[in-house]
Design a protein around this motif. Structure first.
Motif, PDB file in Angstrom:
ATOM      1  N   SER A   1      26.745  33.859  28.762  1.00 35.23           N
ATOM      2  CA  SER A   1      26.295  34.270  27.422  1.00 35.23           C
ATOM      3  C   SER A   1      27.194  33.682  26.349  1.00 35.23           C
ATOM      4  CB  SER A   1      26.272  35.796  27.306  1.00 35.23           C
ATOM      5  OG  SER A   1      25.313  36.327  28.195  1.00 35.23           O
TER       6      SER A   1
ATOM      7  N   GLN B   1      19.635  38.313  25.996  1.00 38.19           N
ATOM      8  CA  GLN B   1      19.706  39.039  27.268  1.00 38.19           C
ATOM      9  C   GLN B   1      18.985  40.397  27.159  1.00 38.19           C
ATOM     10  OE1 GLN B   1      23.680  38.893  28.770  1.00 38.19           O
ATOM     11  NE2 GLN B   1      23.102  39.554  30.805  1.00 38.19           N
TER      12      GLN B   1
ATOM     13  N   ASP C   1      18.657  33.778  27.531  1.00 44.47           N
ATOM     14  CA  ASP C   1      19.716  34.456  28.273  1.00 44.47           C
ATOM     15  C   ASP C   1      19.128  35.507  29.204  1.00 44.47           C
ATOM     16  OD1 ASP C   1      22.103  35.369  29.189  1.00 44.47           O
ATOM     17  OD2 ASP C   1      22.941  35.862  27.223  1.00 44.47           O
TER      18      ASP C   1
HETATM   19 MG   LIG Z   1      25.465  37.411  29.883  1.00 39.15          MG
END
Ligand SMILES: [Mg+2]
Ligand SMILES: Nc1ncnc2c1ncn2[C@@H]1O[C@H](COP(=O)(O)OP(=O)(O)OP(=O)(O)O)[C@@H](O)[C@H]1O
Length: 353
Positions: A42, A85, A161
């Protein structure tokens, strides 16, 4: 658009989240960053998007420097779309409002804006959902809203992500197909982050394996699997037995080089890289390399375990004198404790160093 990273480093206090990461991501490719939790995936994405500043190194997008020493182009000027994410949808806004949000700032007529939002929702199969709120959607539908929002932006580079991490396996499979389709339709250079190697293999043109903030290997999926550059990659990708062996001879040109290998009672030919020479070596043996044999010089192995996987048995086969069992995919039923004749059809000699 191409993305080029050179010696990118990022620290958080005393922790090196990324160390000297260099990668070339070609225009229009689907590039996957694969690595375990906490390895810096990330962080890498946030650096490319411009949401973090690096401590060292450079980032070019389409040949234009966007980050370097004392230099930082803000996120909105990078032409980069991001699917985070956690989907990061606005709960108080409708589906339509969420998708329209990044387009609001673009210099577009109201009509053009509206049609972009409609087209994006159509592409992800949510045309009937424009007025719904995120809370009333399933996880998969929310994910698709996040994708539509990214699509509406029509960015040349898309960063994702772990967009499928929270979905059930069946939905994941469907969404994987949709993502591949999404990529074909947009032609956008895609940088996709995951810790799921099956997903990485299914989607990627190229995969970079990130480990404790460093790139271990960046390669085509089949090369990562068949020709790992290190024991760590060999263990991380797929399953294998890794045995000590002796190379009696090496022949052939680069790319098709083969070594005559002795591993305990086995004699076989394995593939190897240009740097490999005669002498002791470590050999990677994948399930595809292991065959149940009928030939007279086959070696007896004892079945340690056998699990039916639908279509084949996934077996661990112990060979006397060898430290770890072979991993085999066998079409016939095997019973733990029985003995089977085994031969090795191929293998991969790990490069030295
Ligand atoms: Mg991550
Ligand atoms: N803002 C921050 N402050 C301090 N440490 C951070 C920060 N962001 C990330 N880290 C640390 O940097 C490392 C890399 O974090 P990152 O979020 O990039 O990992 P990741 O590979 O995305 O993991 P995951 O698969 O769990 O999402 C971790 O050890 C994390 O704790």
């Amino acid at each position: 658009m191409s993305v080029s990273l050179r010696s990118l480093s990022k620290r958080f206090g005393s922790h090196a989240a990324l160390s000297e990461v260099s990668l070339e991501i070609e225009t229009g490719s689907f590039f996957v960053i694969l690595g375990p939790s906490g390895c810096g995936k990330s962080t890498l994405l946030r650096l490319i998007a411009g949401l973090e500043t690096q401590d060292g190194g450079e980032i070019d997008i389409d040949g234009r420097r966007v980050a370097g020493a004392g230099f930082h182009v803000p996120p909105e000027d990078r032409d980069v779309g991001v699917v985070f994410q956690s989907y990061a949808l606005w709960p108080h806004m409708s589906v339509e409002g969420n998708v329209a949000f990044p387009v609001e700032s673009a210099r577009l007529s109201a009509r053009e804006r509206k049609s972009r939002v409609e087209r994006s929702l159509e592409t992800v199969g949510l045309d009937g959902f424009a007025r719904r709120k995120p809370a009333s959607l399933s996880g998969g539908q929310r994910q698709r809203v996040a994708l539509a929002r990214c699509l509406a932006q029509a960015a040349g580079t898309v960063l994702m992500d772990e967009p499928l991490a929270n979905l059930d396996p069946h939905l994941r499979q469907t969404m994987e197909e949709e993502l591949a389709e999404f990529h074909r339709k947009t032609g956008a250079t895609t940088l996709y982050i995951t810790h799921d190697q099956r997903e990485a293999m299914a989607l990627a043109d190229r995969i970079a394996i990130l480990w404790e903030g460093r790139v271990l290997q960046a390669d085509r999926p089949e090369h990562l699997y068949r020709r790992p550059a290190s024991e760590r990659v060999a263990r991380f990708i797929g399953r294998a037995a890794i045995w000590d062996g002796m190379l009696d001879g090496v022949s052939g040109a680069n790319g098709t080089r083969r070594a005559e290998v002795r591993c305990g009672p086995f004699r076989f030919a394995a593939e190897c890289a240009g740097s490999v020479d005669q002498g002791p070596a470590r050999i990677v043996l994948r399930p595809e390399d292991v065959e149940i044999a009928t030939e007279p010089h086959a070696v007896n192995a004892r079945v340690e375990s056998a699990v039916y996987r639908g279509g084949f048995w996934d077996a661990a086969l112990a060979v006397e004198g060898m430290a770890t069992p072979l991993v085999a995919h066998v079409r016939q039923r095997l019973t733990p404790g029985e003995t089977v004749p085994v031969s090795l059809a191929s293998g991969w000699v790990l490069p030295i160093g």
